[in-house]
Design an enzyme around this catalytic site. Structure first.
Site, PDB file in Angstrom:
ATOM      1  N   TYR A 160       0.864  -1.177   0.000  1.00 45.75           N
ATOM      2  CA  TYR A 160       0.000   0.000   0.000  1.00 45.75           C
ATOM      3  C   TYR A 160       0.900   1.227   0.000  1.00 45.75           C
ATOM      4  CZ  TYR A 160      -2.870   3.810   1.698  1.00 45.75           C
ATOM      5  OH  TYR A 160      -3.485   5.024   1.831  1.00 45.75           O
ATOM      6  N   GLU A 173      -3.915   7.200  -3.582  1.00 40.78           N
ATOM      7  CA  GLU A 173      -3.703   5.886  -2.976  1.00 40.78           C
ATOM      8  C   GLU A 173      -3.430   4.873  -4.057  1.00 40.78           C
ATOM      9  OE1 GLU A 173      -6.469   5.135   0.940  1.00 40.78           O
ATOM     10  OE2 GLU A 173      -6.917   4.090  -0.918  1.00 40.78           O
TER      11      GLU A 173
END
Ligand code: GDP
Ligand code: MN
Length: 384
Positions: A101, A189
């Site tokens: 991530y 993101e």
């Protein structure tokens, strides 16, 4: 403004970030043509703006034309968490061994942007943040200097990313920060950044939100906004058309008010009295009859709505004006779909309450009573 995955990936590619080869498609035949050009295996990915598409069945990996047809036929037109899928991204499948991530957002407590890295990618990052916050490394960036390369390396090493790919991940992170800054993004993101079996680093997903108030200086992004509008939630599109601030929620008590604070308070009270708000709908100041009618039209078009509570404070908007609007709007229905409760306060509230047609609506004097009544109605209707 929220970019679609395919749009964010376009922005990423222009900035030199590694993204898989891909093409957008809107029909089964287009999917097959795109897959031929991209080369099997491909991932077919629903282009709607919700997270967790994978889990919800909006992403499928396919190996052949036959499988591609089947998957495209299923995904195109499907309802994904309330959104209609009318386009898919056909993307070269990535042979990955690890999912990371990587994200950049504003840390309001620190008053600085923060970059985050975690080796627990590919899953819901909110639950990682809750259950194992130490699995996410963070560095704060001074916006006047930008992200120093050593900061990116620190974030990546602290997260425990393997050494042989660490520099490549750090370089993705610095570019993402640069984009965040250049594009007036509120948050970016990439979940997951994939590490392939060949030890390459690839941005496999892309979420990018832009500050609406800065859109005026990004002609390229404004164009993307217009072009990407097709898959928008029908009701949200309607709200844009009417000029309302509207957010669809998951409950069954519809809420209409004038002023964001007033609407938020109503939402809180619905929750307090055991109900569940179906929406946030702020019709703004100066609510004329036609705006009231449009608001009712919107809320009644949400099939989850079982009752509606109007919370109007008369300032510039006079109570009698609103009352007339509500009457007119309701009189235009052959049959009012769901019970409506009204609470009026402020300028000409008394006059307004007298005007309201009590054959069509329930009038309550206090906000507490109005909300309780609406929640009761919603419960009764839901049981029908
Ligand atoms: P999201 O569910 O909406 O966040 O969509 P993502 O693009 O993040 O995809 C979810 C998951 O699907 C990823 O974490 C992967 O496990 C899988 N996935 C997506 N694209 C590919 C791909 O090209 N190859 C493989 N093997 N898996 C993929
Ligand atoms: Mn994802």
């Amino acid at each position: 403004m929220k970019l679609h995955e395919y749009q964010a990936k376009q922005v990423f590619a222009d900035a030199g970030l590694p993204v898989p080869d891909s093409e957008l498609a809107a029909s089964v035949d287009e999917v097959v043509e795109a897959a031929d050009r991209v080369g099997y295996p491909v991932a077919i990915k629903a282009q709607v703006q919700v997270g967790g598409r994978g889990k919800a069945g909006g992403i499928e990996l396919v190996d052949s034309e036959e499988e591609a047809r089947e998957a495209a036929d299923r995904i195109l037109g499907m309802d994904l968490k309330g959104l209609h899928v009318d386009r898919v991204l056909v993307e070269a499948a990535v042979d990955f061994v690890n999912e990371l991530y990587v994200g950049v957002t504003m840390d309001r407590n620190e008053g600085k942007p923060v970059a985050m890295v975690s080796t627990k990618g590919g899953v819901d990052i909110e639950s990682v943040a809750e259950e194992t916050p130490e699995a996410i490394s963070r560095v704060h960036v001074d916006p006047s200097f930008g992200m120093h390369p050593f900061q990116a390396r620190k974030a990546v090493y602290d997260a425990g990313v393997e050494r042989d790919v660490a520099m490549d991940v750090a370089s993705v992170l610095t570019t993402l920060y640069q984009l965040w800054d250049d594009k007036d993004s509120t948050d970016i993101e990439v979940n997951p950044v994939m590490i392939t079996s060949d030890r390459e680093v690839v941005c496999a997903d892309a979420v990018m939100n832009i500050d609406d108030d800065a859109l005026f200086r990004h002609a390229d992004l404004r164009e993307m906004e217009e072009e990407g509008d097709t898959a928008q939630d029908d009701l949200e599109a309607k709200a844009d058309e009417y000029g309302f601030d509207y957010v669809r929620l998951s409950g069954n008590t519809g809420i209409i008010g004038n002023g964001a604070g007033l609407v938020m308070t109503t939402l809180d009270l619905v929750d307090y009295y055991g109900g569940e708000p179906a929406n946030f709908l702020d019709i703004g100041g100066g609510a004329k009859a036609s705006r009231v009618a449009n608001a009712l039209d919107m809320v009644f078009s949400d099939e989850n709505v079982d009752s509606v509570v109007f919370n109007i404070f008369g300032g510039i908007t006079r109570g009698d004006e609103v009352a007339k609007g509500i009457n007119e709007a309701l009189e235009s229905f052959d049959e009012i779909p769901k019970p409506v409760v009204v609470r009026l306060a402020g300028t000409n509230a008394e006059e307004g309450m007298e005007i309201l047609n009590t054959d069509l609506v329930t009038v309550e004097k206090t906000l507490e009573d109005a909300v309780q009544r609406a929640v009761e109605y919603a419960d009764t209707e839901a049981d029908k």
